[in-house]
Write a protein that holds these residues in place. Sequence first.
Motif, short mmCIF file in Angstrom:
data_model
loop_
_atom_site.label_atom_id
_atom_site.label_comp_id
_atom_site.label_asym_id
_atom_site.label_seq_id
_atom_site.Cartn_x
_atom_site.Cartn_y
_atom_site.Cartn_z
N HIS A 1 11.87 16.69 0.19
CA HIS A 1 11.31 16.05 1.38
C HIS A 1 10.25 15.01 1.03
CE1 HIS A 1 8.48 19.31 0.44
NE2 HIS A 1 7.57 18.51 0.97
N ALA A 2 9.89 14.87 -0.25
CA ALA A 2 8.82 13.92 -0.59
C ALA A 2 9.24 12.49 -0.35
CB ALA A 2 8.41 14.10 -2.05
N ASN A 3 10.57 12.21 -0.48
CA ASN A 3 11.02 10.84 -0.27
C ASN A 3 10.77 10.40 1.16
OD1 ASN A 3 12.00 11.01 -2.87
ND2 ASN A 3 14.00 11.77 -2.20
N TYR A 4 10.97 11.32 2.08
CA TYR A 4 10.78 10.97 3.48
C TYR A 4 9.31 10.79 3.81
CZ TYR A 4 11.16 11.21 8.52
OH TYR A 4 11.07 10.94 9.85
N THR A 5 8.50 11.71 3.41
CA THR A 5 7.08 11.60 3.72
C THR A 5 6.43 10.46 2.95
OG1 THR A 5 6.57 13.21 2.00
CG2 THR A 5 6.89 14.04 4.23
N LEU A 6 7.01 10.10 1.81
CA LEU A 6 6.42 9.02 1.02
C LEU A 6 6.59 7.69 1.72
CD1 LEU A 6 5.05 9.14 -1.76
CD2 LEU A 6 7.13 8.21 -2.73
N THR A 7 7.73 7.50 2.38
CA THR A 7 7.97 6.22 3.03
C THR A 7 7.19 6.09 4.33
OG1 THR A 7 9.86 7.16 4.16
CG2 THR A 7 10.25 6.03 2.07
N GLU A 8 6.78 7.24 4.90
CA GLU A 8 6.09 7.17 6.18
C GLU A 8 4.61 7.47 6.08
OE1 GLU A 8 9.86 8.65 8.79
OE2 GLU A 8 7.83 8.97 9.42
N ALA A 9 4.27 8.42 5.27
CA ALA A 9 2.86 8.82 5.20
C ALA A 9 2.08 7.97 4.22
CB ALA A 9 2.75 10.29 4.82
N LYS B 1 7.32 -0.02 8.82
CA LYS B 1 8.03 0.95 8.00
C LYS B 1 8.96 1.79 8.86
CE LYS B 1 4.68 1.19 4.32
NZ LYS B 1 3.96 2.07 3.40
N LEU B 2 8.55 2.11 10.09
CA LEU B 2 9.42 2.87 10.97
C LEU B 2 10.67 2.07 11.32
CD1 LEU B 2 6.78 4.46 13.37
CD2 LEU B 2 8.11 5.62 11.63
N ASP B 3 10.55 0.73 11.46
CA ASP B 3 11.72 -0.10 11.74
C ASP B 3 12.67 -0.16 10.57
OD1 ASP B 3 10.57 -0.51 14.17
OD2 ASP B 3 9.63 -2.44 13.61
N GLN B 4 12.17 0.01 9.36
CA GLN B 4 13.01 -0.10 8.18
C GLN B 4 13.70 1.20 7.81
OE1 GLN B 4 10.53 -1.54 5.09
NE2 GLN B 4 10.12 -3.51 6.04
N LEU C 1 17.58 1.15 7.90
CA LEU C 1 18.09 0.34 6.80
C LEU C 1 17.97 1.09 5.48
CD1 LEU C 1 19.29 -2.37 5.99
CD2 LEU C 1 16.97 -3.28 5.80
N LYS C 2 16.89 1.81 5.29
CA LYS C 2 16.74 2.60 4.06
C LYS C 2 17.80 3.69 3.98
CE LYS C 2 11.75 1.93 3.66
NZ LYS C 2 10.43 2.58 3.68
N ASN C 3 18.07 4.32 5.13
CA ASN C 3 19.08 5.37 5.12
C ASN C 3 20.46 4.81 4.80
OD1 ASN C 3 17.13 7.23 5.80
ND2 ASN C 3 17.55 7.15 8.00
N ARG C 4 20.78 3.64 5.33
CA ARG C 4 22.08 3.04 5.04
C ARG C 4 22.21 2.68 3.57
NH1 ARG C 4 23.17 -1.80 8.98
NH2 ARG C 4 25.00 -1.85 7.62
N ILE C 5 21.13 2.12 2.99
CA ILE C 5 21.18 1.75 1.58
C ILE C 5 21.32 2.98 0.70
CG2 ILE C 5 19.81 0.75 -0.30
CD1 ILE C 5 18.69 -1.24 1.70
N VAL D 1 13.31 -3.91 1.21
CA VAL D 1 13.55 -2.47 1.21
C VAL D 1 13.95 -2.00 -0.18
CG1 VAL D 1 15.02 -0.64 2.15
CG2 VAL D 1 14.15 -2.44 3.65
N VAL D 2 14.79 -2.76 -0.88
CA VAL D 2 15.20 -2.39 -2.24
C VAL D 2 13.99 -2.39 -3.17
CG1 VAL D 2 16.56 -3.13 -4.23
CG2 VAL D 2 17.57 -3.15 -1.96
N ALA D 3 13.11 -3.39 -3.02
CA ALA D 3 11.92 -3.43 -3.87
C ALA D 3 11.01 -2.23 -3.60
CB ALA D 3 11.17 -4.75 -3.63
N GLU D 4 10.88 -1.87 -2.33
CA GLU D 4 10.03 -0.72 -2.00
C GLU D 4 10.61 0.58 -2.55
OE1 GLU D 4 8.11 1.48 1.94
OE2 GLU D 4 9.21 -0.42 2.11
N LEU D 5 11.94 0.74 -2.44
CA LEU D 5 12.57 1.94 -2.99
C LEU D 5 12.49 1.95 -4.51
CD1 LEU D 5 15.75 2.18 -0.72
CD2 LEU D 5 13.70 3.58 -0.62
N SER D 6 12.56 0.79 -5.12
CA SER D 6 12.45 0.72 -6.58
C SER D 6 11.04 1.08 -7.03
CB SER D 6 12.84 -0.67 -7.06
OG SER D 6 12.67 -0.78 -8.46
N GLU D 7 10.03 0.62 -6.29
CA GLU D 7 8.65 0.95 -6.65
C GLU D 7 8.37 2.45 -6.53
OE1 GLU D 7 6.20 -1.39 -4.19
OE2 GLU D 7 6.62 -3.30 -5.19
N SER D 8 8.98 3.08 -5.56
CA SER D 8 8.77 4.52 -5.39
C SER D 8 9.61 5.36 -6.35
CB SER D 8 9.07 4.94 -3.95
OG SER D 8 10.44 4.69 -3.64
#
Length: 727
Positions: free
Chosen positions: A512-520, A667-670, A673-677, A705-712
């Motif tokens: 669950h850290a991936n989800y909370t990381l993108t929002e919290a 971030k909530l709008d993205q 798109l993150k889920n689709r990717i 979004v790709v850059a943000e996912l890559s950074e995390s």
Amino acid sequence: MAEIRSTDHGLCRRFIQNPTPHVRALEAACHALATELRPGYEKDNQKVKVGLSGPVGAAPLTPRELNSAALRQLICVEGVATKVSSIKPKIVQSVHYCPETQEHLRRDYVDATDPHLGLHRLDTNGREAPDKVINITSSVYPTKDKDGNSLETEFGLSTFKDHQTITLQEMPEKAPMGQLPRSVELILDHDLVDRIKPGDRVQVVGIFRALASSANGQASSSSVFPTVVLANNVQVLGYEGKQLAYTKEDVRAIKDLSQRQDILDVLGRSFASSILGHEIIKKALVLQQLSGVEKNLENGTHLRGDINIMMVGDPSTAKSQLLRSAMSVAPLAISTTGKGSSGVGLTAAVTSDKETREKRLEAGAMVLADRGLVCVDEFDKMGENDRVAIHEAMEQQTVTIAKAGLHASLNARCSVLAAANPVYGQYNRKKRMQENIGLPDSLLSRFDLLFVVLDDPNSEVDRKIAEHVIRGHQYRSAEGKTGHDSDEDSDDESVDEQNEDKKFSIWQRSHHANYTLTEANDSDDENSLSDVDPDASNLLKHDFLRKYLHFSKTRMAPTLTDAAREEIASRYAEMRSRQDERTLPITARSLETVIRLATAHAKARLSKTVEAVPDVVIAMDIISFALYHEKVSSVKPNKTNAQGNNKENTNEPTPETGDQLPLKRPKLDQIPLKNRISQQLKQNQGLSIDELCPDVSDRKQVDDVVAELSESGRLLVDENRNAFWAE
């Protein structure tokens, strides 16, 4: 026993299967050696007693594992002493004088608990007589000799031995769930008496024997016999009896992890990872596991180091689950409920033995949890008289009993973790905290921290909780268990097998850290930290978390520095000035609370000293949150700046500050798109970034979004702009 096993394995096996003649032969050999080395030893009429130690079997048994197959064998049993009888003299040989003949008559007494029962008698030369067997004798004193002359008992010439019975109960953590703990009776003689007190964890080596129902050795009406353990050696284990096994890699990893600046954040998010939020409460529970330093002054004053915590709040806010998580981490923990426990059940009780009718002292839950943790759920359901009984145990950490002619003081050095519901069911924000809790101030002041857990309707928080709970049901470990707390990751099982011999890892991936990381994680500190630390969102494995907390608690004893003393004094004066009717009373116990929390944080850093920064600062942040819950939004920015670590959102479902809401909405709008990717990359590894979401016209948004996912660390991008899902 280990030396006998290494020398002669066959002798060791015969020793275990038929211990009585071997123990008598060993004692006779030791007695002959003592007589040879010390002439005149026999004049004192003393016999050498041999105590056996070491592993008897593969592992010590519990009272539940003792069955008919172990009868007449040498066993090693572990448990908790719950009932301890008083020491009584037991007759071994009586001397009687006949005035008519002016002669003395001697008589030996053997009962069912005699270790030599059933053996051949020894002659004057110490050899066994094959036609004479030691049997049970009558316990009645003779009044006349064979000629009918009256006899007088010479008590001064008679021989007695000390005798004591103890009830050994199964350890609470080893008892199966939903079953009552079983017990066995121990028989202690000679110098073994008075070694055990109620609540001690002991390991006993002895002979498991069935007793006859009557004095003549024959069963009177039933074929069921009571069983006892004739103790040969007693070893008190105490708190250190349940030691965790450390390897070299564990110690090295513990020392490396202690160098992190955000060590409390790492321990906090690894503690009860199946529960979303409550970060500050989790950190407080981690500090409770570490505890402060206990001090015994020269004048006899005892200053406790254990930390007591209470949680009060609305229903369905994970209070009971936090208690269960604390029990799974603590090496010694006992759970009870307010309605299902009484005052004497928590402290100690005086009971009457139904056989001998003598008074016995029986230990309660807080005495059995000495050097451990007591979790009390539904604390508000406990009766008033029962709550008063634990006042002394919570502050002085002793239980004093003065009942039925008995006066005793037992140790109850344990931490208390309590959970309660408000008086009105739901927490009423219009009333004072004391009115909501409904407990007297004398009891509340004994709790170092009191957290108010609120259930505020918040669509953003509710969506996080719903997603978190759904993820808990989605993932399944290799053992078939669902949830976040599993140390096994089913989808990473093959990777773990490949890297098992290559690298010693203390981390586990959080589902669950991936989800909370993108929002919290909406602060720049967390994003920058995730770039340099690949484990910024991972959790510690449960076994390693227990080892780290146990290592830090038992090995470190930090002392206060001058700067820490000044900081604590100034912060305490500031708390006293801020006290009003909306907060709990600030007393001198609050000052000791700051010291205990700061010392516990210094233990987490494996530091020998308590520093003003960060130990006292973090301790004050936790206390400020517990005292001024309504003002958490004003305390939050100061806390982030003071510590400088990767602080997560402030745990409780409280309204966010106005300047943070605009940061969250992009971030909530993205998220769709993150889920689709993520779904596309999980199905097809190695897709080009240009092939991701071809229906999205704004390609810059996809690149962001790709850059943000890559950074995390959730996906990898090579030099050809091909994306690979890293999880």
